[in-house]
Scaffold this active site. Structure first.
Site, short mmCIF file in Angstrom:
data_model
loop_
_atom_site.label_atom_id
_atom_site.label_comp_id
_atom_site.label_asym_id
_atom_site.label_seq_id
_atom_site.Cartn_x
_atom_site.Cartn_y
_atom_site.Cartn_z
N ASP A 533 -47.32 -62.18 2.26
CA ASP A 533 -48.53 -61.39 2.40
C ASP A 533 -48.29 -60.29 3.44
O ASP A 533 -47.32 -60.33 4.20
CB ASP A 533 -49.72 -62.28 2.79
CG ASP A 533 -49.45 -63.08 4.05
OD1 ASP A 533 -49.37 -62.46 5.13
OD2 ASP A 533 -49.32 -64.33 3.98
N GLU A 613 -15.03 -62.45 -11.14
CA GLU A 613 -16.36 -62.47 -10.52
C GLU A 613 -16.30 -61.91 -9.10
O GLU A 613 -17.17 -61.17 -8.67
CB GLU A 613 -16.92 -63.89 -10.49
CG GLU A 613 -17.45 -64.36 -11.84
CD GLU A 613 -17.80 -65.84 -11.85
OE1 GLU A 613 -18.62 -66.23 -12.70
OE2 GLU A 613 -17.25 -66.62 -11.04
#
Ligand code: GLA
Length: 727
Positions: A533, A613
């Site tokens: 928030d 990777e």
């Protein structure tokens, strides 16, 4: 720009694209007259209509005049029990037990700059802000209510806060005090909320307002995974680029209520503030209460513009970034790789495999302290577990630093395990009522942060850790909802303050840490995005967005989050496959594309990656660093809605001068004979020509109208990035 017409008592707040207006009328009632596209001003109270409506009472001083009712007129801050039967903004109870609030205008004050709120998060800044304070009074109870307005013109941002002062001689119980009331005289509105659960936060839900009250709230003590304290009211027709919308965010990390009411006259009221559930604040004579700040942005041009204004305002005027202007580090976190099972050697191994790939910050997650070998014990004992880390942090941190990386640490300061030295010493420091065993969440209890001695103890424990080694980052976690909320330190008649005092307590400790360690980067976390928030962002510049690291689920989570919160706030990592939360396997390329539209990092054992990777990861970190400013500080454009289950999800980061853009796309589930598709871009300068991935030259208007042809995808969830530069 704030314009006050003192004679007519009209207050007009102009921002770059919007105008907000209120007026104190002949009865000193503060009416809301306009909020919408910018207009020249004047007195807009001519828009207000007066009519006698059955069962809508009339204020006493009007005699038998029946056309005037608080129940039908648009109120700036609604009253309680005196004739307006819609949602009340405030409710208080003096010693006679009445619950009546009749607020009338008394005076106003204009200031340059931005007001601040002691002990609470708030937008900040200099003279680019203006402040208006309007004072209202309930004459009978002698309660003064100050309405604060902050105006940041360039961002279309209007902040609001409320301070209630008991000016009488009686003790008053404050039972409700909203931060924002917005009466919108407009038909055909939708209410949008962002809802979900642990590991699937901030799903966008949109529905037309129907008669009555629709609301979302939290009663969990935190803002919660389940509903976010950010909501939107908008026209039925509003979309990314068109239509009027109002976004409202509460800068608060505890129980909140966001309610939208469609009234008998088909008007609308939006209310946002601390949840009245289990809230009761005692105000002795002379005392005051401050309701948290709310932030409003109206966009006459759809959601995209609203979001970009929120992003800029949050980045520049809310977040306090310790390294402002500097790039934040790309991190590697050991949690998904090891969980609780690690030792110093394992951690150094992970760091060693990460450093050559361009990762810069090693974060040691849960499990390094006390007897924390599982999540059944140890919380509260913030002392290094010497079995796992024999030399302590003093030995470990220099080894990480030798690899050229900085060091970060996980903590969960608000919690305590029953199996801990702290709990054995202070069982009453956990929230919980006498003779009533508390419920456990993740097998743990919640420390009573409303108590000073608890905060002091935890602050000291954090300080000891931070002083013991070179630590540049803290992940501040919080892994359960509050239940059994009762404080041993509060009297029976003040238990209604505990939820709010808890939040104030968390803010206080975070503020103290910030002040004492100005260079420390704190990442917020609550089982992922359970406390994502605008209040937390004032203390923690970034927040772990979700415990769900599945790149495809993340498309929706990050999409919902982006309506209010900027990319630079969204904690986002690449993790191993099959994904720990969903079992899904997605390529490292796609995982990277999704994670780098957040704060970016990895949460896996890079030592287990294949050489290919590792090459990809090296490329990804280099690419992210090269385009950091564009991604983190650019303007964000949503190019599709992942909740529509379309063939792809796409978004773009565009530099403020529009000379550079990064378009990102992840395809959906593949099907045979898929049609030829083009992706229309957004946010470019129609008059500029762009190279795409170093080639060609296409005018901005062409790329936005005709779009960019998509390749054929030969598997599920493939990804694509287009880097555009103006030529
Ligand atoms: C929470 C966090 C995770 C991890 C664990 C550790 O779930 O969201 O990222 O830190 O706690 O216990």
């Amino acid at each position: 720009m704030i314009v006050v017409d003192s004679e007519n008592r009209v207050f007009t707040l102009h921002t770059q694209n919007t105008t907000y207006q209120m007026k104190a009328d002949r009865y000193n009632v503060l009416l809301h007259t306009w909020y919408g596209p910018r207009i020249s001003g004047g007195d807009l109270s001519y828009l207000i209509q007066y009519a006698d409506r059955g069962f809508s009472p009339n204020p006493n001083e009007l005699g038998n005049e029946r056309d005037y009712s608080l129940d039908t007129l648009p109120q700036e801050y609604s009253t309680c029990g005196v004739g307006d039967f819609r949602l009340p903004s405030i409710e208080f109870e003096p010693e006679d037990g009445s619950r009546l609030a009749d607020l009338r205008y008394v005076e106003h004050e204009l200031r340059r700059g931005k007001y601040s709120l002691e002990g609470l998060p708030a937008f900040w800044g200099g003279d680019e802000w203006e402040t208006l304070i309007i004072r209202m009074e309930d004459a009978s109870a002698k309660m003064l209510v100050e309405l604060y307005y902050g105006v940041l013109e360039a961002r279309d941002l209007i902040t609001r806060a409320v301070r209630v002062i008991n000016r009488g001689e009686q003790t008053v119980q404050l039972r409700r005090c909203a931060s924002l009331c917005l009466d919108v005289q407009r038909e055909g509105l939708d209410f949008i909320t962002f809802d979900g659960c642990h590991a699937l936060e901030r799903n966008l839900n949109r529905s037309p307002l129907r008669p009555g009250v629709q609301s979302v709230e939290s009663v969990r003590g935190t803002s919660s995974h389940h509903h976010n304290p950010f909501v939107i009211l908008c026209d039925h027709s509003a979309d990314e680029d068109h239509g009027l919308c109002y976004g409202a965010a509460l800068l608060y990390s505890g129980n909140f209520l966001a309610a939208a009411e469609r009234t008998q006259l088909e008007n609308n009221r939006l209310l946002l503030g601390v949840n009245p559930y289990h809230f009761c604040w005692t105000l002795f004579p002379g005392e005051s209460f401050t309701a948290p700040e709310a932030a409003l942005i109206c966009s006459p041009g759809g959601f995209g513009q609203m979001s970009r204004q929120f992003h800029r305002a949050i980045r520049d005027n809310l977040i306090r970034d310790p390294g402002a202007g500097k790039r934040r580090p790309v991190l590697i976190n050991n949690w998904e790789a090891t969980e609780f099972t690690f030792n110093a050697e394992k951690l150094v191994d992970i760091a060693r495999s990460a450093a050559p790939l361009g990762l810069e910050l090693f974060v040691m997650d849960d499990g390094w302290f006390g007897t924390r070998d599982t999540d059944l014990s140890g919380l509260g004992d913030w002392i290094v577990n010497r079995k796992k880390l024999p030399g302590g942090l003093e030995a470990l941190v220099p080894r990480i630093r030798e690899l050229g990386m900085s060091f970060g640490i996980w903590v969960e300061p608000e919690m305590v395990s029953e199996n801990s030295a702290l709990y054995r010493a202070h069982p009453d420091w956990a929230l919980g009522a006498p003779r009533r065993p508390q419920s456990r969440g993740r097998s743990q209890l919640v420390l009573d942060f409303s108590r000073k001695e608890v905060r002091e103890h935890i602050y000291r424990a954090m300080k000891d850790i931070l002083d013991s080694a070179d630590i540049s980052y803290v992940k501040w976690d919080m892994n359960r909802s509050l239940s059994d909320v009762w404080s041993a330190a509060a009297s029976a008649d003040r238990q209604g303050e505990v939820f709010h005092r808890y939040v104030l307590g968390v803010y206080e400790v975070l503020e103290r840490l910030r002040r004492d360690y100005p260079q420390l980067l704190i990442e917020g976390c609550s089982g992922g995005g359970g406390r994502f928030d605008a209040g937390m962002l004032y203390y923690t510049p970034q927040i772990w967005c979700s415990d769900n690291t599945d790149a495809i689920d993340r498309l929706r989570i990050q999409y919902g989050t982006s309506f209010c919160y900027p990319v630079s706030a969204m904690g986002s990592h690449v993790s191993a496959v099959p994904n720990a939360q969903t079992g899904r396997s997605v390529s490292i390329e796609t995982r990277g594309v999704v994670a780098m539209s957040g704060t970016f990092g990895y949460e896996m054992d890079l030592g287990r990656c294949t050489p290919e990777e590792r090459e990809t990861i090296k490329r990804q970190t280099a690419f992210f660093k090269a385009h950091y400013d564009l991604i983190q500080n650019g303007d964000y454009y949503r190019l599709s809605d992942p909740f529509q289950d379309g063939p792809y999800t796409a978004w773009a980061h565009v530099s403020p001068n529009k000379r550079e853009a990064l378009v990102c796309l992840v395809s959906g589930a593949v099907r045979a004979a898929s049609p030829f598709r083009t992706l229309p871009l957004r946010g470019l300068d129609p008059a500029l020509a762009y190279q795409v991935n170093g080639q060609g030259s296409w005018p901005g208007d062409v790329l936005m109208e005709a779009g960019w042809p998509l390749p054929m995808f030969w598997d599920d969830y493939q990804s694509m990035q287009l880097y555009l530069t103006a030529v």
